[in-house]
Design an enzyme around this catalytic site. Structure first.
Site, PDB file in Angstrom:
ATOM      1  N   ASP A 265      -3.881   1.959  -2.360  1.00 26.09           N
ATOM      2  CA  ASP A 265      -3.528   3.317  -2.814  1.00 26.09           C
ATOM      3  C   ASP A 265      -4.286   4.374  -2.582  1.00 26.09           C
ATOM      4  OD1 ASP A 265      -1.402   1.613  -3.991  1.00 26.09           O
ATOM      5  OD2 ASP A 265      -2.619   0.945  -5.137  1.00 26.09           O
TER       6      ASP A 265
ATOM      7  N   SER B  49       0.862  -1.179  -0.010  1.00 23.27           N
ATOM      8  CA  SER B  49      -0.081   0.084   0.021  1.00 23.27           C
ATOM      9  C   SER B  49       0.904   1.248   0.117  1.00 23.27           C
ATOM     10  CB  SER B  49      -0.718   0.151   1.111  1.00 23.27           C
ATOM     11  OG  SER B  49      -1.845  -1.094   1.284  1.00 23.27           O
TER      12      SER B  49
ATOM     13  N   SER C  77      -3.234  -4.008  -2.814  1.00 24.10           N
ATOM     14  CA  SER C  77      -2.600  -2.841  -2.702  1.00 24.10           C
ATOM     15  C   SER C  77      -3.684  -1.787  -2.398  1.00 24.10           C
ATOM     16  CB  SER C  77      -1.980  -2.111  -3.924  1.00 24.10           C
ATOM     17  OG  SER C  77      -1.049  -1.188  -3.314  1.00 24.10           O
TER      18      SER C  77
END
Length: 398
Positions: A308, A268, A306
């Site tokens: 983001d 992340s 992830s």
């Protein structure tokens, strides 16, 4: 007995003097802070705009950063980073803000109210995944204790995270409410320490040691003279590109490369964007979206696993949501849409450079896997090797 070592919540820029990397448990010789560089030291100058005096998010007047790094025994490598939009009462003088989510596999407390109302009323706290609740508690405690908040009964704490569970025994819950509050109370203007500090103490990016990074851009006076600053907590993957040079590929470590350790792209990143330009929450959302473009330039693959996130806020007093402006119809300054493009470019450039700084300023870090008892080592990005790849890329481009 485990020994807890917490870098005291010193003003930003001073914590590095508390101990060298070789003295900190879990960090390996010979990679010390003295051997690390920022992107500009090796000729990486993304974009065309000039950085501010500090090349940091704190170049935006009023912004403060505080960090606490938590190292315990041979397994805990974590911490907290706090960003304050201004030094006053944030709950009473809220700042307009926007949020962009490129991939939502994360735990961003306070996100829905931020989007709904377009404002932030607390410090922005970054930490590890399992410490979000403690960060929220610290933000609430701090906010309720501020003079003038005696009647407050609802607080929208904004707390983001990345998962540092590879280098940090995340299940041990090493970050406490006291750590998070100490980071908030340590927040100061001035230089910002980068690398394996605060929320970046245990992070990994592109298979190398990630961390906290920052950068800024100042627009020419003819374009308004506004400043944009960015701070990142990097813990993601992909195929590392630096200034257009294929660093990850050249150094043999990248996502989807068969049989290569550290090839996962999961992870992340938290991106915090500050500006002194008087922007509406709508245009701050647009500004946050451009920070994701800076992230893309570094080779992120925005993988399924992830998280983001980019948060953008304005420190301009003319757009603050003060008690007076919340009670009555008020006139608020708003930079026209036609003048936002240079700010967008600044956010892209500063995000890209902040990410490079997070990698280049990090040090090789050692830990122990709590499940297996096996040692874990995440190497710092080799600055000399990066220089060679950059030189080769420049020569090829001529």
């Amino acid at each position: 007995m485990l020994r807890r070592s917490v870098l005291k919540a010193l003003p930003v820029g001073l914590a590095a003097t508390a101990a060298t990397a070789a003295e900190r448990p879990g960090e390996a010789k010979p990679m010390t802070e003295a051997t690390r560089v920022r992107a500009r030291d090796i000729g990486l100058k993304p974009g065309v705009l000039k950085p501010g005096a500090l090349n940091a998010i704190t170049d935006v007047t009023g912004v403060r950063v505080g960090q606490v790094t938590v190292v315990e025994g041979d397994r805990v490598r974590t911490g907290v980073t706090a960003v304050l939009p201004h030094g006053g009462n944030l709950f009473q003088d809220k700042v307009p803000a926007g949020l962009e989510v490129a991939n939502g596999f994360g735990k961003l407390a306070g996100a829905t109210q931020l989007v709904e109302l377009g404002e932030i009323e607390t410090p922005i706290v970054l930490t590890n995944t399992l410490a979000v609740a403690r960060g929220v508690e610290a933000v609430i405690d701090w906010t309720l204790a501020q003079p003038g908040n005696g009647d407050v009964r609802s607080v929208n704490a904004v707390v983001g995270e990345t998962n540092d569970g590879r280098l940090n025994d995340i299940r041990s819950r090493g970050v406490t409410v006291a750590h998070a509050r100490a980071a908030i109370e340590a927040a100061r203007p001035g230089p910002v320490e980068e690398g394996c500090v605060g929320a970046g103490a245990g992070t990994v990016a592109f298979g190398w040691k990630g961390g906290v990074g920052t950068s800024s851009r100042v627009l020419p006076k003819k374009l308004g003279g506004w400043t944009v600053g960015v701070l990142v907590q990097t813990n993601y993957g992909g195929v590392l590109s630096m200034g257009g040079a294929p660093v990850g590929r050249a150094l043999g470590r990248y996502h989807l490369k068969e049989y290569v350790e550290d090839s996962s792209a999961d992870g992340s990143i938290m991106i915090v964007v500050a500006t002194d330009a008087p922007l509406s929450d709508r245009n701050l959302t647009r500004l946050a979206r451009r920070a994701i473009a800076g992230l893309a330039r570094t080779g992120s693959t925005f993988s399924n696993g992830s998280g983001d996130y980019a948060i953008a806020f304005s420190t301009a007093e003319a757009v603050r949501r003060t008690p007076e402006r919340r009670r009555d119809v008020a006139s608020v300054v708003d930079l026209p849409n036609d003048q936002t493009s240079p700010l967008f470019a600044a956010a892209i450039e500063a995000t890209e450079e902040a990410i490079y700084n997070s990698l280049l300023m990090a040090v090789t870090t050692r830990s122990v896997d709590p499940a297996t008892g096996q040692p874990v080592v995440v190497e710092a990005l080799d600055v000399a090797a990066v220089r060679r790849v950059l030189d080769e890329h420049r020569n090829t481009a001529r």
